[in-house]
Design a protein around this motif. Structure first.
Motif, mmCIF file in Angstrom:
data_model
loop_
_atom_site.group_PDB
_atom_site.id
_atom_site.type_symbol
_atom_site.label_atom_id
_atom_site.label_comp_id
_atom_site.label_asym_id
_atom_site.label_seq_id
_atom_site.Cartn_x
_atom_site.Cartn_y
_atom_site.Cartn_z
ATOM 1 N N GLU A 123 6.810 13.445 -10.123
ATOM 2 C CA GLU A 123 5.805 13.705 -9.093
ATOM 3 C C GLU A 123 4.746 12.609 -9.073
ATOM 4 N N ALA A 124 4.330 12.180 -10.244
ATOM 5 C CA ALA A 124 3.326 11.126 -10.343
ATOM 6 C C ALA A 124 3.877 9.808 -9.817
ATOM 7 N N ARG A 125 5.123 9.505 -10.188
ATOM 8 C CA ARG A 125 5.734 8.256 -9.730
ATOM 9 C C ARG A 125 5.850 8.242 -8.214
ATOM 10 N N GLU A 126 6.302 9.333 -7.622
ATOM 11 C CA GLU A 126 6.426 9.398 -6.167
ATOM 12 C C GLU A 126 5.072 9.217 -5.486
ATOM 13 N N TRP A 127 4.047 9.873 -6.048
ATOM 14 C CA TRP A 127 2.705 9.771 -5.455
ATOM 15 C C TRP A 127 2.193 8.335 -5.522
ATOM 16 N N LEU A 128 2.355 7.706 -6.692
ATOM 17 C CA LEU A 128 1.869 6.336 -6.846
ATOM 18 C C LEU A 128 2.612 5.369 -5.941
ATOM 19 N N LEU B 291 -0.915 4.310 -20.799
ATOM 20 C CA LEU B 291 -1.087 5.605 -20.140
ATOM 21 C C LEU B 291 -0.403 5.612 -18.774
ATOM 22 N N LEU B 292 -0.484 4.490 -18.063
ATOM 23 C CA LEU B 292 0.159 4.424 -16.754
ATOM 24 C C LEU B 292 1.673 4.499 -16.891
ATOM 25 N N GLY B 293 2.221 3.802 -17.890
ATOM 26 C CA GLY B 293 3.660 3.888 -18.117
ATOM 27 C C GLY B 293 4.098 5.303 -18.438
ATOM 28 N N ASP B 294 3.349 5.997 -19.300
ATOM 29 C CA ASP B 294 3.667 7.403 -19.609
ATOM 30 C C ASP B 294 3.614 8.260 -18.350
ATOM 31 N N THR B 295 2.633 8.012 -17.512
ATOM 32 C CA THR B 295 2.455 8.801 -16.289
ATOM 33 C C THR B 295 3.616 8.596 -15.331
ATOM 34 N N LEU B 296 4.124 7.374 -15.268
ATOM 35 C CA LEU B 296 5.228 7.068 -14.352
ATOM 36 C C LEU B 296 6.528 7.742 -14.764
ATOM 37 N N ALA B 297 6.588 8.276 -15.990
ATOM 38 C CA ALA B 297 7.770 9.038 -16.407
ATOM 39 C C ALA B 297 7.826 10.402 -15.736
ATOM 40 N N ILE B 298 6.735 10.813 -15.124
ATOM 41 C CA ILE B 298 6.664 12.112 -14.446
ATOM 42 C C ILE B 298 7.028 11.898 -12.984
ATOM 43 N N ALA C 248 8.288 0.519 6.899
ATOM 44 C CA ALA C 248 9.148 1.560 6.324
ATOM 45 C C ALA C 248 10.418 0.995 5.707
ATOM 46 N N SER C 249 11.020 -0.012 6.332
ATOM 47 C CA SER C 249 12.288 -0.550 5.824
ATOM 48 C C SER C 249 12.111 -1.184 4.456
ATOM 49 N N LEU C 250 11.117 -2.067 4.338
ATOM 50 C CA LEU C 250 10.909 -2.753 3.074
ATOM 51 C C LEU C 250 10.376 -1.803 2.008
ATOM 52 N N ALA C 251 9.492 -0.894 2.389
ATOM 53 C CA ALA C 251 8.929 0.056 1.418
ATOM 54 C C ALA C 251 10.038 0.896 0.789
ATOM 55 N N SER C 252 10.935 1.382 1.606
ATOM 56 C CA SER C 252 12.016 2.224 1.101
ATOM 57 C C SER C 252 12.916 1.461 0.132
ATOM 58 N N SER C 253 13.261 0.222 0.475
ATOM 59 C CA SER C 253 14.180 -0.542 -0.375
ATOM 60 C C SER C 253 13.514 -0.929 -1.698
ATOM 61 N N ILE C 254 12.236 -1.280 -1.670
ATOM 62 C CA ILE C 254 11.546 -1.661 -2.912
ATOM 63 C C ILE C 254 11.371 -0.450 -3.822
ATOM 64 N N LYS C 255 11.048 0.691 -3.244
ATOM 65 C CA LYS C 255 10.933 1.912 -4.055
ATOM 66 C C LYS C 255 12.259 2.226 -4.734
ATOM 67 N N SER C 256 13.353 2.041 -4.023
ATOM 68 C CA SER C 256 14.678 2.282 -4.613
ATOM 69 C C SER C 256 14.921 1.368 -5.808
#
Length: 406
Positions: free
Chosen positions: A80-85, A71-78, A97-105
Motif C-alpha cells: 500500500e505504501a509503495r503504491e501510494w508513493l 526507513l524508506l526502504g522498509d516502508t516500500l516493502a509494504i 500515463a504511458s511512461l508512468a505505467s511502464s516505469i512503475k512496472s
C-alpha cells in the motif's frame, strides 16, 4: 520502542533521524547545484566521512540514530505504501500515463532499497531499460532526470519536525524540496516504527494545497514548557506560522508560540542559523540579525478558534516570558564583525544540543566554539568543510524523534 515525543531543544536527546545518500551528491554538478539549493558541489567521499563522524558522536553519546533511507526502504516493502508513493512521485500528470505505467512496472521488479535509492538519489532517463521506456512521444533528453535528486534530504530537520507529542510534515517553500515531504508521509504512515504509535499530525497528513502556508523545521524551535519559537523567514511565511499555531493549540500540545522576524535572506534562511538553545536559559545568537531591533510576537489561543497576538518589546523578554525565566544568557557568534559573518555563514550558531550544556557543531568555527567553552558549554566537534556547502549544520542535519522536556 521509540517514544514519539520531543519536549524541548535541550533535554536529553534519545532518538534522532539522519540521512546521507551518496547518489544524490554524485549528481550534484556545477550546472545544477544552485537549482538544488547548494552553493557548490562537494566531495562525496569527504562529505560521507564527515557525516559518519557526526553520526558516530551521537551514537557514542547514547543517542539512537535512525536513517531516513533505511526507513524508506522498509516502508516500500509494504504494498500500500509503495503504491501510494509511486502515485505521488511518478504520477500520470508528472510523466504522462504511458511512461508512468511502464516505469512503475520496472521499479516494482527492483529490491526495495534500490527503489528508495532512486526516489532519493534521482532517476535519469538513461537508467530506464529500453523495454520500459514507453512514452507517448519519444522526445526526451536522456541526459536529464525523470526524478531530480534530493540532496537536501540531508537536512532532515526541515521536512518534518516533531513538536511535543506530534509531527508537522512541512509544506516546503522551494519546489525542489517538496517531493521530500512525500517520503516522510509514507514513513510516518506505514513504517512499523510509527504506524502503531499514537501521535498528532499538525500539518501534512492530508491532500491539501497549502499555497502560501509554507513552513520549514529549521525555523521551529521547541523551547519547552509548552512554548514553541518560530522564525518568520525566507522559507516560513506568516500563513504557515498561523496554520501550525492553530494546529498546536487545537491539539493542546502548545500554549504559546513566539515568533521572531528575520530578514528574507539566504544567509539566515532559517531561525536556527542565527539562534539556537544551548541550555534551559542559554542561547546562541548571531547579533547582526538577532538583536534589540528584532521584532517579536507571542501567539496564544483566543476565543473559540481565534488567536491572540501580542507584540513584545524584544525577543529576550518574549523568550523569558514563554519559559517563565527571570533572565537568559546570550552567547554571540565569536570574533569581530568579519569573523562573526564568516562563522555564521559556516553555521557556528547551528549547533545540536544533545543534553543541557552539551552541543555538537563544526570544528571550523573556532572563535564561536571558544566562546561556548568559556561559557561552560561543552562542544563536541566534527569536520564540516564539505557538508556545510549546503548551508546547514548539526541542527539542520538532525530531526529529533524523542527528546526529554525541561
Amino acid at each position: 520502542m521509540v517514544k514519539h515525543y520531543v519536549g524541548s531543544e535541550v533535554g536529553q536527546l534519545r532518538s534522532v533521524l539522519l540521512h546521507y545518500d551518496s547518489l544524490a551528491f554524485e549528481r550534484l554538478t556545477p550546472s545544477n547545484c544552485h537549482e538544488l539549493l547548494f552553493d557548490d558541489v562537494l566531495s562525496v567521499t569527504k562529505a560521507a566521512e564527515e557525516h559518519q563522524q557526526f553520526a558516530g558522536i551521537l551514537e557514542q553519546q547514547g543517542v539512537n540514530v535512525l536513517y531516513l533511507n533505511q526507513l524508506l526502504g522498509d516502508t516500500l516493502a509494504i504494498p500500500e505504501a509503495r503504491e501510494w508513493l509511486f502515485n505521488q512521485q511518478l504520477s500520470d500528470f508528472r510523466l504522462g500515463a504511458s511512461l508512468a505505467s511502464s516505469i512503475k512496472s520496472w521499479l516494482n521488479e527492483l529490491p526495495q532499497d534500490v527503489i528508495a535509492k532512486y526516489l532519493i538519489g534521482g532517476l535519469a532517463f538513461k537508467e530506464i531499460p529500453d523495454q520500459y521506456f514507453k512514452p507517448l512521444f519519444d522526445s526526451y533528453d536522456w541526459e536529464h532526470f525523470i526524478l531530480k535528486p534530493l540532496p537536501n534530504h540531508l537536512f532532515t530537520r526541515d521536512t518534518s519536525c516533531w513538536i511535543y507529542n506530534g509531527v508537522s510534515i512541512n509544506p516546503m517553500a522551494k519546489a525542489v524540496r517538496r517531493r521530500e515531504s512525500n517520503n516522510l508521509k509514507a514513513i510516518y504512515r506505514w513504517h512499523p516504527l510509527f504506524a502503531s504509535q499514537e501521535f498528532n499530525y499538525y500539518l501534512g497528513n492530508e491532500s491539501v494545497n497549502y499555497d502560501n502556508s509554507t513552513i520549514e523545521g529549521g525555523d521551529v524551535l521547541v523551547i519547552g514548557r509548552g512554548a514553541v519559537l518560530i522564525g518568520l523567514s525566507e522559507r516560513t511565511s506568516p500563513e504557515g506560522i498561523e496554520a501550525l499555531s492553530r494546529a498546536l493549540f487545537r491539539t493542546g500540545q502548545a500554549e504559546k508560540v513566539v515568533v521572531l522576524e528575520l530578514p528574507k535572506d539566504r544567509a539566515c534562511m532559517h531561525l536556527d542559523t542565527v539562534l539556537t538553545q544551548l541550555n534551559v536559559d542559554v542561547f546562541s545568537v548571531y547579533p547582526a540579525v538577532i538583536n534589540e531591533n528584532t521584532r517579536a510576537w507571542t501567539l496564544t489561543p483566543g476565543v473559540g478558534d481565534g488567536l491572540q497576538v501580542k507584540e513584545e518589546r524584544n525577543y529576550r523578554e518574549a523568550i523569558m516570558s514563554a519559559l517563565s525565566l527571570s533572565d537568559i544568557k546570550i552567547i554571540t557568534t565569536g570574533g569581530d564583525i568579519y569573523g562573526q559573518e564568516r562563522e555564521q555563514w559556516n553555521d557556528a550558531n547551528n549547533v545540536l544540543t544533545i543534553r543541557p550544556g552539551v552541543v555538537i557543531g563544526y570544528e571550523c568555527n573556532t572563535l564561536t566554539n571558544e566562546k561556548y567553552t568559556e561559557a561552560g558549554i561543552e562542544v563536541l566537534s566534527f569536520a564540516g568543510e564539505q557538508l556545510g556547502r549546503g548551508r546547514g549544520g548539526a541542527r539542520c542535519m538532525s530531526c529529533p524523534i524523542e527528546r526529554d522536556g525541561i
